[in-house]
Structure formats: C-alpha cells, structure tokens
Design an enzyme around this catalytic site. Structure first.
Site, PDB file in Angstrom:
ATOM      1  N   ALA A   1      61.530  76.541   9.451  1.00  0.00           N
ATOM      2  CA  ALA A   1      60.953  76.070   8.189  1.00  0.00           C
ATOM      3  C   ALA A   1      59.532  76.609   8.010  1.00  0.00           C
ATOM      4  O   ALA A   1      59.152  77.023   6.906  1.00  0.00           O
ATOM      5  CB  ALA A   1      60.954  74.547   8.151  1.00  0.00           C
ATOM      6  N   VAL A   2      58.741  76.599   9.090  1.00  0.00           N
ATOM      7  CA  VAL A   2      57.370  77.107   9.005  1.00  0.00           C
ATOM      8  C   VAL A   2      57.383  78.584   8.624  1.00  0.00           C
ATOM      9  O   VAL A   2      56.657  79.018   7.712  1.00  0.00           O
ATOM     10  CB  VAL A   2      56.632  76.907  10.348  1.00  0.00           C
TER      11      VAL A   2
ATOM     12  N   ARG B   1      59.117  58.059  28.764  1.00  0.00           N
ATOM     13  CA  ARG B   1      57.801  57.880  29.379  1.00  0.00           C
ATOM     14  C   ARG B   1      57.336  56.427  29.227  1.00  0.00           C
ATOM     15  O   ARG B   1      57.938  55.512  29.765  1.00  0.00           O
ATOM     16  CB  ARG B   1      56.783  58.848  28.775  1.00  0.00           C
TER      17      ARG B   1
ATOM     18  N   GLY C   1      57.247  69.013  26.208  1.00  0.00           N
ATOM     19  CA  GLY C   1      58.690  68.926  26.413  1.00  0.00           C
ATOM     20  C   GLY C   1      59.447  69.379  25.184  1.00  0.00           C
ATOM     21  O   GLY C   1      59.059  69.084  24.058  1.00  0.00           O
TER      22      GLY C   1
ATOM     23  N   ASP D   1      60.768  61.165  22.424  1.00  0.00           N
ATOM     24  CA  ASP D   1      60.300  59.822  22.775  1.00  0.00           C
ATOM     25  C   ASP D   1      60.022  58.930  21.569  1.00  0.00           C
ATOM     26  O   ASP D   1      59.955  57.705  21.706  1.00  0.00           O
ATOM     27  CB  ASP D   1      59.023  59.909  23.619  1.00  0.00           C
TER      28      ASP D   1
ATOM     29  N   THR E   1      59.196  65.504  19.675  1.00  0.00           N
ATOM     30  CA  THR E   1      59.391  64.829  20.961  1.00  0.00           C
ATOM     31  C   THR E   1      60.539  63.845  20.829  1.00  0.00           C
ATOM     32  O   THR E   1      60.671  63.161  19.816  1.00  0.00           O
ATOM     33  CB  THR E   1      58.122  64.084  21.420  1.00  0.00           C
TER      34      THR E   1
ATOM     35  N   HIS F   1      67.545  65.020  32.036  1.00  0.00           N
ATOM     36  CA  HIS F   1      67.238  66.005  30.996  1.00  0.00           C
ATOM     37  C   HIS F   1      68.409  66.320  30.077  1.00  0.00           C
ATOM     38  O   HIS F   1      68.246  67.090  29.118  1.00  0.00           O
ATOM     39  CB  HIS F   1      66.711  67.289  31.645  1.00  0.00           C
TER      40      HIS F   1
ATOM     41  N   GLN G   1      69.296  64.409  28.026  1.00  0.00           N
ATOM     42  CA  GLN G   1      68.844  63.783  26.776  1.00  0.00           C
ATOM     43  C   GLN G   1      68.026  64.724  25.901  1.00  0.00           C
ATOM     44  O   GLN G   1      67.840  64.470  24.716  1.00  0.00           O
ATOM     45  CB  GLN G   1      67.993  62.548  27.102  1.00  0.00           C
TER      46      GLN G   1
ATOM     47  N   ASP H   1      52.018  64.094  21.827  1.00  0.00           N
ATOM     48  CA  ASP H   1      50.602  63.723  21.777  1.00  0.00           C
ATOM     49  C   ASP H   1      49.708  64.671  22.575  1.00  0.00           C
ATOM     50  O   ASP H   1      48.585  64.972  22.171  1.00  0.00           O
ATOM     51  CB  ASP H   1      50.398  62.277  22.242  1.00  0.00           C
TER      52      ASP H   1
ATOM     53  N   ARG I   1      53.431  73.837  29.749  1.00  0.00           N
ATOM     54  CA  ARG I   1      52.255  72.979  29.828  1.00  0.00           C
ATOM     55  C   ARG I   1      51.124  73.786  30.466  1.00  0.00           C
ATOM     56  O   ARG I   1      51.372  74.647  31.312  1.00  0.00           O
ATOM     57  CB  ARG I   1      52.562  71.718  30.639  1.00  0.00           C
ATOM     58  N   SER I   2      49.908  73.526  30.061  1.00  0.00           N
ATOM     59  CA  SER I   2      48.784  74.333  30.555  1.00  0.00           C
ATOM     60  C   SER I   2      47.576  73.467  30.878  1.00  0.00           C
ATOM     61  O   SER I   2      47.018  72.805  30.000  1.00  0.00           O
ATOM     62  CB  SER I   2      48.394  75.393  29.508  1.00  0.00           C
TER      63      SER I   2
END
Length: 319
Positions: free
Chosen positions: A22-23, A171, A11, A127, A125, A249, A251, A103, A72-73
C-alpha cells in the site's frame, strides 16, 4: 515530498507485506519515488536501501512475513547508529519514512523524526498492544491461528479427558489470550493485566469435575509466566492428567486474513497521505473503523489496557 522509504522492524506479523504494498503503490500514485529499507534499522545503517516499483510489490498482498525482512538492532539505539542511518537516507535524498512495526520500532521512528527525517508509524504486531488504534496489523490472523489450534486441542482433550494449558504470545499484553480464550470457550484465561489466584483456578476446575466435566482448556498469556509451570502446578494439586502446549512462532506466520489485508492497506496508504501533508512523529491507527493518527509521545505515555468487560464476560460464560 518526492522520495519516501518504507521499512519493517521488530517481530514480523501477517499483513506487513500488504502494508508495504500500500505504501509503495500509494506513493507512486502520487508521483513519488519509493525505496525499501531491508532488514529494518540494521539495514538502514548498512545502507541496504533499494528503489521499489509497482512490480516490486506484486503478488505479495496474500503472503505472511515481510518481503523487506526484519531485524532488531542495538546499535540503532545509540546516537552514532542513528546518525549513520540518517546519513544513508540522505544519500538517497529520502525525505520521509514509513515504519511498520511495534512500540520498539516506533521509538526508532521517533529518533529519526528528531534528526529531521519525517516519519510515520504503522502498527505491525500480532500483540495488539499499541495505543492509538483498536487493532494492529497481524492481530486478527494470529488470533484465528490460535483459535484453530485450540479447537484441535479440544478434540484431543475431550477424547482423553485431560486438562490442557495452552500458552499464547503477547509479551506483556493479554489481548491474544483474552480474545482467543473467549472465542474458543476456554474455562480459564490468565492475563498479565489481571492478577490471578491459583487457588481460585483450581477451585473452578474442581467444580467442573464434580458436575461431570471431563476436560478443560486454560489459555495463558506468555507475559504471565511459564505455561509449563502452571500445568505442573495444576497436575500436582489436583492429581489430574494435564498437558501443556506452547504455540510459539506458529502464531506469527501464515497468509493474512481479509481483515488484516484491508487494515494494512488502509493504514499504509494513510501513512503516505500524512507524509505528503508534511506530518511527522505520528502513528496511524483505526478507531471505530475510522482512520486516525496519534503522536509518538502520546502513544508512549499510555499503558496498554485490555477490555475489562470482555474479560468479565469470559469468566461469566465459563462457569
């Protein structure tokens, strides 16, 4: 290490772009080539990998979502999918990867590490459910979005003398509900980490009504169940007008707060530092405002926990 890749997975969360920026810039500062993996692990398996430069990440620090897109895979969960992804990384001579996500994304990063690709995770995330860090990228922005929404709903609740049930994301983690409920003065906060008693909730609402309280706000974490069903139960048992708002969503979107921009910048840069030191299988975090790192194994072994003292305070203040 001279060739590093970065991807966002799972997500989306506000601040992911700041972390990507930054990376990229930290790696280039250290004379590394940087590659963006588009659409997460699915893109890694498809070979959707492109070199990034300083201009690639210009004007994104304030934008929500992720410029690298996300997906997502299920295929990547298989060994065949993982080997396909590793082969594509090796085609670009990529030695290390920064994975920004939750996670599930970390589990994928751990698999890459096991296949010989150095990996560092950064917690992206809303969450706030990743052990090894006090805050995840996007949590603060989402929290403020919820608070602003509750404040607006309270105006209507007060005007119409209604009880409002507000369902928020998270979640199986109740941090968004707990923090927003405390900040917005909710009368009741329902979390998946704390067993609730509907009779006690009804009793609290009835006590408030007897002392002249005209409206109430109940914040429900989505992991506890359906806010709609909880609202229907309250209305049926108390015979009071009850409305339910599922924030959904909304949020996840929006320009990241200053806190999330700074957090993402620090964590993204720290992830690059660890790769350059030859580290792998770690996730960066922040504890007591100090940068830290935790192994994926340790993260997966710890359950998410809420701040019980904060929950007790919310109950004390909502009498």
């Amino acid at each position: 290490m001279k060739r590093i890749a970065v991807l966002t997975s799972g997500g989306d969360s506000p601040g992911m772009n700041a972390a990507v920026r930054a990376v990229v810039r930290k790696a280039i500062y250290h004379d590394c080539k940087v590659f963006g993996v588009y659409r997460g692990y699915a893109g890694m398996m498809d070979g959707d990998i492109k070199e990034l430069n300083l201009g690639s990440v210009g004007d994104i620090i304030h934008r929500g979502g992720t410029m690298l897109y996300t997906a997502r895979s299920e295929e990547f969960k298989t060994k065949e999918g993982q080997l396909k992804a590793v082969e594509n990384l090796k085609k670009h001579e990529i030695e290390g990867v920064v994975v920004i996500g939750g996670d599930g994304s970390y589990k994928g990063a751990q698999k890459l590490s096991e296949h010989g690709i150095a990996t560092i995770g950064a917690p992206g995330t809303i969450d706030n459910d990743i052990p090894g860090t006090d805050f995840t990228i996007g949590f603060d922005t989402s929290l403020n979005t919820i608070i602003h929404s509750i404040d607006k709903i309270r105006d209507t609740a007060s005007s119409h003398e209604r009880t409002y049930v507000i369902e928020v994301m998270g979640r199986h983690a109740g941090d968004l509900a707990l923090w927003s409920g405390l900040a917005a003065g909710a009368e009741t906060i329902m979390l998946p980490e704390v067993e609730y008693n509907m009779e006690e909730i009804i009793d609290r609402l009835e006590r408030g009504a007897k002392r002249g309280k005209k409206h109430s706000i109940i914040v429900v974490a989505e992991g506890i169940g359906s806010g709609v069903e909880i609202g229907e139960t309250i209305q049926k048992q108390m015979n009071i007008e009850t409305r339910v708002t599922v924030l959904g969503h909304i949020q996840r979107g929006g320009s990241p707060t200053g806190f999330d921009r700074v957090l993402a910048s620090r964590l993204g840069a720290h992830a690059v530092d660890l790769l350059l030191k030859g580290k792998s299988g770690l996730a960066v975090g922040i504890e007591n405002n100090q940068l830290c790192s935790t192994s994926f194994d340790e993260i997966f072994s710890k359950p998410h926990e809420i701040d019980t003292k904060m929950y007790e305070l919310s109950s004390q203040l909502s009498i």
